[in-house]
Design an enzyme around this catalytic site. Structure first.
Site, short mmCIF file in Angstrom:
data_model
loop_
_atom_site.label_atom_id
_atom_site.label_comp_id
_atom_site.label_asym_id
_atom_site.label_seq_id
_atom_site.Cartn_x
_atom_site.Cartn_y
_atom_site.Cartn_z
N SER A 147 -1.85 55.17 7.10
CA SER A 147 -1.26 54.12 6.29
C SER A 147 -2.34 53.21 5.71
CB SER A 147 -0.25 53.34 7.13
OG SER A 147 0.58 52.56 6.32
N ASP A 195 8.61 59.88 3.78
CA ASP A 195 7.92 58.62 4.04
C ASP A 195 7.73 57.85 2.73
OD1 ASP A 195 6.27 56.55 4.75
OD2 ASP A 195 4.72 57.78 5.67
N HIS A 253 7.43 57.23 9.19
CA HIS A 253 6.07 56.76 8.90
C HIS A 253 5.16 56.73 10.13
CE1 HIS A 253 3.01 54.90 6.49
NE2 HIS A 253 2.91 53.88 7.32
#
Length: 360
Positions: free
Chosen positions: A201, A265, A309
């Site tokens: 991320s 995601d 995620h």
């Protein structure tokens, strides 16, 4: 081959077993950042690493990894907080640098330097994530390249300094470049090396900025007649980082990027969910664009954000892959997710309330 010498041609569909193992291995180095991050507000190490450098890998189950951590990395965001919001945890631990041991070098055939980054945890990082405006990177003082633009929040986190942070000195960028330069100087003239940057991320955004920075400053160029050090980024659930100019420059510099994407995601569709590489009206300078090669994976559960995620989900998909998803389905899946969640506002407060989950 697994580090992208041919852009992973013929290795992704089906996924090559050796590449799968490498993606899991580097993903576990990133996961170590989460396992070692101290979330206890009563701890003196709150928002920092729970363990010393010599202990971390052992404590998280990577005692036989063949790497030694040489430096911890800290980052801060130079931003103004809304009234009533506490700026707790501004300059905090985001990852580490490790280098392969002598015994590991004999197995790998090279001296590998790993930089592993975690994703978003603190409020300042949330604010930085949702700045969502493109700004010139200007990381090379000799050639500013105004056409190379990146997301302002990620750049802020990468370059800002928090003098109140008692652990890390200087900006995240300064810490990273200093240690990588030291390791290259130590090993680069006598050994074959590789630089592998891995992040989840927000961490993948820092990895991308660092990869570009190393290449732009030519830190990986040959030393004393040696060979150029390859730079590889393994991104897990990473958002877009820059514009078309950023992507082109990364490609010119030889930066190799493999993006592992859970197709359910939504973070991998941001920023620039609509104004991206598929939208040409505004021109490439004003649209976000992904860099590198994508490895799309089918989600095990597309209903919960924390599931789609989570880095654990990504590693689970790599260990037990399900069916491949056609690329044309990606935007449809993302729009469906947003509709189900009824996301009418993309303020950082809304996102933080929705998620109530630290691992972004």
């Amino acid at each position: 081959m697994t580090h992208g010498s041919d852009n992973w041609d013929n290795l992704l569909d089906p996924l090559d077993p050796s590449l799968r193992s490498e993606l899991i291995r580097y993903g576990e180095f990133v996961d170590a950042c989460y396992k070692a991050f101290d979330l206890d507000p009563n701890s003196k190490r709150h928002c920092n690493c729970k363990y010393g450098r010599t202990q971390l890998l052992d404590k998280v189950g990577l005692q036989n990894s063949g790497y030694e951590i040489t430096k911890y990395i800290y980052a801060s965001a130079d931003i103004n907080f809304p009234i009533g919001v506490s700026p707790a945890c501004m300059g905090r631990w985001v990852g580490y640098i490790a280098v392969s041991t002598d015994s590991s070098v004999r197995k790998l055939g090279r001296r590998d330097v790993i930089v592993a980054f975690r994703g978003t945890v603190t409020r300042s990082e949330w604010l930085a994530n949702f700045m969502s405006s493109l700004t010139p990177a200007r990381l090379d003082p000799h050639n500013p390249r105004p056409d190379v633009k990146v997301e302002s929040g990620f750049l802020n986190l990468y370059t800002s300094t928090d003098e109140s942070c008692k652990f890390g000195l200087g900006s995240c960028r300064e810490q990273l470049l200093s240690e990588i330069s030291r390791l290259i100087s130590k090993y680069g003239s006598e050994e074959e090396m590789s630089i592998t940057l891995a992040g989840h991320s927000m961490g993948s955004s820092l990895a991308m900025l660092l990869a570009y920075d190393i290449g732009e400053l030519e830190l990986n160029k040959p030393i004393n007649g040696g060979v150029e050090i390859p730079i590889t980024v393994f991104s897990y659930g990473g958002p877009r980082v820059g514009n078309h100019g950023f992507r082109e420059r990364c490609e010119e510099l030889g930066v190799k990027v493999l993006r592992v994407v859970n197709v359910s995601d939504p973070i991998t569709k941001l920023p620039g969910m609509f104004f991206n590489e598929n939208f040409t009206v505004l021109g490439g300078d004003n649209c976000y664009t992904h860099v590198g090669v994508e490895l799309p994976l089918e989600s095990l559960n597309g209903k919960s954000f924390s599931c789609v995620h989570d880095l654990d989900t990504y590693l689970g998909l790599l260990r037990c892959p399900t069916k491949k998803v056609k690329k044309g389905e990606l935007m449809e899946r993302a729009c469906g997710f947003f509709k189900r969640q009824k996301l009418e506002s993309w303020s950082w407060q809304h996102m933080a309330t929705l998620l109530q989950y630290p691992r972004f």
